[in-house]
Design an enzyme around this catalytic site. Structure first.
Site, mmCIF file in Angstrom:
data_model
loop_
_atom_site.group_PDB
_atom_site.id
_atom_site.type_symbol
_atom_site.label_atom_id
_atom_site.label_comp_id
_atom_site.label_asym_id
_atom_site.label_seq_id
_atom_site.Cartn_x
_atom_site.Cartn_y
_atom_site.Cartn_z
ATOM 1 N N ASP A 67 -2.703 7.873 -1.029
ATOM 2 C CA ASP A 67 -3.767 8.869 -1.105
ATOM 3 C C ASP A 67 -3.319 10.224 -0.577
ATOM 4 O O ASP A 67 -4.099 11.172 -0.560
ATOM 5 C CB ASP A 67 -5.003 8.391 -0.349
ATOM 6 C CG ASP A 67 -4.704 7.956 1.074
ATOM 7 O OD1 ASP A 67 -3.765 7.155 1.264
ATOM 8 O OD2 ASP A 67 -5.404 8.403 1.996
ATOM 9 N N LYS A 174 -11.619 4.492 1.638
ATOM 10 C CA LYS A 174 -10.960 4.748 2.926
ATOM 11 C C LYS A 174 -11.511 6.030 3.528
ATOM 12 O O LYS A 174 -11.758 7.007 2.813
ATOM 13 C CB LYS A 174 -9.459 4.880 2.703
ATOM 14 C CG LYS A 174 -8.774 5.642 3.841
ATOM 15 C CD LYS A 174 -7.399 6.118 3.533
ATOM 16 C CE LYS A 174 -7.097 7.345 4.389
ATOM 17 N NZ LYS A 174 -5.681 7.633 4.535
ATOM 18 N N GLU A 214 -10.952 3.381 9.556
ATOM 19 C CA GLU A 214 -9.663 3.832 10.103
ATOM 20 C C GLU A 214 -9.825 4.920 11.163
ATOM 21 O O GLU A 214 -9.791 6.114 10.854
ATOM 22 C CB GLU A 214 -8.782 4.373 8.959
ATOM 23 C CG GLU A 214 -7.419 4.856 9.420
ATOM 24 C CD GLU A 214 -6.536 5.383 8.287
ATOM 25 O OE1 GLU A 214 -6.983 5.430 7.126
ATOM 26 O OE2 GLU A 214 -5.390 5.756 8.578
ATOM 27 N N GLU A 216 -7.693 6.469 13.403
ATOM 28 C CA GLU A 216 -6.264 6.467 13.768
ATOM 29 C C GLU A 216 -6.079 7.050 15.161
ATOM 30 O O GLU A 216 -6.456 8.201 15.413
ATOM 31 C CB GLU A 216 -5.445 7.277 12.760
ATOM 32 C CG GLU A 216 -3.973 7.352 13.173
ATOM 33 C CD GLU A 216 -3.028 7.905 12.114
ATOM 34 O OE1 GLU A 216 -3.476 8.141 10.974
ATOM 35 O OE2 GLU A 216 -1.844 8.099 12.446
ATOM 36 N N LYS A 256 -8.278 -0.498 9.423
ATOM 37 C CA LYS A 256 -6.932 0.082 9.330
ATOM 38 C C LYS A 256 -6.610 0.703 10.683
ATOM 39 O O LYS A 256 -6.723 1.917 10.870
ATOM 40 C CB LYS A 256 -6.902 1.115 8.196
ATOM 41 C CG LYS A 256 -5.540 1.743 7.992
ATOM 42 C CD LYS A 256 -5.382 2.337 6.603
ATOM 43 C CE LYS A 256 -4.083 3.132 6.525
ATOM 44 N NZ LYS A 256 -3.696 3.497 5.177
ATOM 45 N N SER A 298 1.025 2.851 9.309
ATOM 46 C CA SER A 298 2.356 2.879 9.924
ATOM 47 C C SER A 298 2.517 4.058 10.882
ATOM 48 O O SER A 298 3.351 3.987 11.798
ATOM 49 C CB SER A 298 3.457 2.889 8.866
ATOM 50 O OG SER A 298 3.373 4.005 8.016
ATOM 51 N N SER A 325 -1.212 -1.558 5.377
ATOM 52 C CA SER A 325 -1.787 -0.584 4.440
ATOM 53 C C SER A 325 -0.970 0.687 4.648
ATOM 54 O O SER A 325 -1.494 1.722 5.046
ATOM 55 C CB SER A 325 -3.261 -0.365 4.784
ATOM 56 O OG SER A 325 -3.789 0.680 4.007
ATOM 57 N N TYR A 387 -3.155 12.824 6.405
ATOM 58 C CA TYR A 387 -3.822 11.868 5.514
ATOM 59 C C TYR A 387 -4.173 10.585 6.200
ATOM 60 O O TYR A 387 -4.660 9.674 5.623
ATOM 61 C CB TYR A 387 -2.956 11.593 4.277
ATOM 62 C CG TYR A 387 -2.721 12.893 3.528
ATOM 63 C CD1 TYR A 387 -3.749 13.485 2.818
ATOM 64 C CD2 TYR A 387 -1.487 13.529 3.605
ATOM 65 C CE1 TYR A 387 -3.550 14.688 2.178
ATOM 66 C CE2 TYR A 387 -1.294 14.736 2.961
ATOM 67 C CZ TYR A 387 -2.328 15.307 2.257
ATOM 68 O OH TYR A 387 -2.142 16.512 1.636
#
Ligand code: 13P
Length: 387
Positions: A67, A174, A214, A216, A256, A298, A325, A387
């Site tokens: 994405d 997402k 997600e 992060e 995620k 990652s 993912s 992203y």
């Protein structure tokens, strides 16, 4: 467009749904305290959401995240529609990809785009039995009143966008927001991140899309792993609090998360075993077993590190499917091999299959890093990744 049909519902899904209904009835029938408690629901899509999430989180499989809108820039190509199409065509027409990949996160352009030969990318995915997914957030902006932190936009018009994406063949979504450890994180930023994710998740489910949740936790900083654990526990506690408050069906979401690691600038690196220990500790403390899949990002780790860490996590027996993912950790060698040249497409597709297979083996806990290339060992951490 016709809807994507992938496989028949299993009895497990149906059983899961029945127990959900039972819980809903208990909640509505016996209100002891004076709190408004309604049924857990996700519009008319509940069965399908549960099936989609289960399918995407199936054994040996993970998600290919594509994405990002300017992956080509990392090899010096111009960010033009033709280059973006050529690169996505390379990825999404890789023969045999569906053996390891069960979902692909696209951005809007790709969802509506076709190969140069005129075949819709969603049909390329369907052919490989890969669920099309779509990034629906509108990116990060500064959060006033915080400690230089950000919040994620995109709730306005989200319901109608999700409904359109569903018609186009998307089955999951997402939304990525970030939390910065060096910036605090402030209570305000954590609350905003958690609330935004929960509102998004409820809206996505209401329109038939399984939400990937997600938050992060950025790798930036020189803090030790214990500090990351503390922050991750705080963030996920709030995320689940608000997911529940928004009546999100846990069986129909995917997570995620970032792995729990020391900050990128910390003096000591952690081993895969240490990262697995801390990450699983956090997940076991915070994530209900009703959630079908944990699909890690990652975050700038090298391809090999991300695979080794996933492999270490799958040495334990976990209540959820623990998988990947990845964007950067699946694509770095692919991009370097491709270099924007037609004659390198087959070699680049082979490189994608190598990484996808390595992570598929890691999902089973069977990966060995023997023979990995130098490219696969190169870290990709980048401050302010968007992203
Ligand atoms: P990576 O951290 O694996 O690059 O992925 C980030 C992301 O959220 C892409 O969907």
């Amino acid at each position: 467009m016709a809807s994507v049909k992938l496989s028949a519902p299993s009895s497990q899904w149906i059983a899961g749904e029945r127990s959900l209904d039972r819980r809903s009835r208990i909640l509505t029938a016996a209100p002891r305290r004076r709190v408004a408690v309604g049924p857990i629901r996700a519009g008319s899509y509940t069965d399908e959401l549960v099936q989609t999430a289960k399918f995407t989180a199936s054994s040996r499989h993970g998600i290919l995240a594509i994405d990002e809108q300017d992956a080509e820039a990392s090899i010096g190509l111009d960010n033009t529609e033709a280059n973006r199409q050529a690169y996505r065509q390379l990825l999404l027409t890789t023969p045999g990809l569906g053996e390891y990949i069960s979902g692909a996160i696209l951005f809007e352009e790709t969802l509506y785009q076709s190969t140069t030969g005129g075949k819709k990318f969603v049909d390329c995915l369907r052919q490989e039995k890969i669920m099309p997914g779509i990034k629906v957030d509108k990116g990060l902006v500064p959060l006033p009143g915080s400690n230089n932190e950000s919040w994620c936009q995109g709730l306005d018009g989200l319901a109608s966008r999700c409904a359109e994406y569903y018609k186009q063949g998307a089955r999951f979504a997402k939304w990525r927001t970030v939390v910065s450890i060096p910036c605090g994180p402030s209570a305000l930023a954590v609350k905003e991140a958690a609330w935004g994710l929960a509102r998004y998740a409820a809206i996505a489910q209401d329109n038939g899309l399984v939400p990937i949740v997600e938050p992060e936790i950025l790798l930036d900083g020189d803090h030790p792993i214990e500090r990351t654990l503390e922050v991750a526990e705080k963030v996920w506690a709030e995320v689940f609090y608000y997911l529940a408050e928004n009546n999100v069906v846990f069986e129909g979401i995917l997570l995620k998360p970032s792995m729990v690691t020391p900050g990128a600038e910390h003096k000591e690196k952690a081993s895969p075993e240490m990262i697995a220990k801390y990450t699983l500790k956090m997940l076991n403390r915070r994530v209900p077993p009703a959630v079908p899949g944990i699909m890690f990002l990652s975050g700038g780790q090298s391809e090999m590190e991300a695979t080794r860490n996933l492999n270490a996590m799958n040495q334990a027996s976990n209540p959820w499917h623990v998988s990947f993912s990845y964007a950067r950790a699946l694509q770095n060698t692919v991009l370097k091999t491709w270099q924007g040249r037609l004659e390198n497409v087959v070699a680049a597709q082979k490189a994608l299959l190598v990484r996808a297979k390595a992570n598929s083996l890691a999902q089973l806990g069977h990966y060995s890093a023997k023979g990995e290339s130098e490219e696969a060992k190169t870290g990709m951490f980048q401050k302010g990744y968007t992203y």
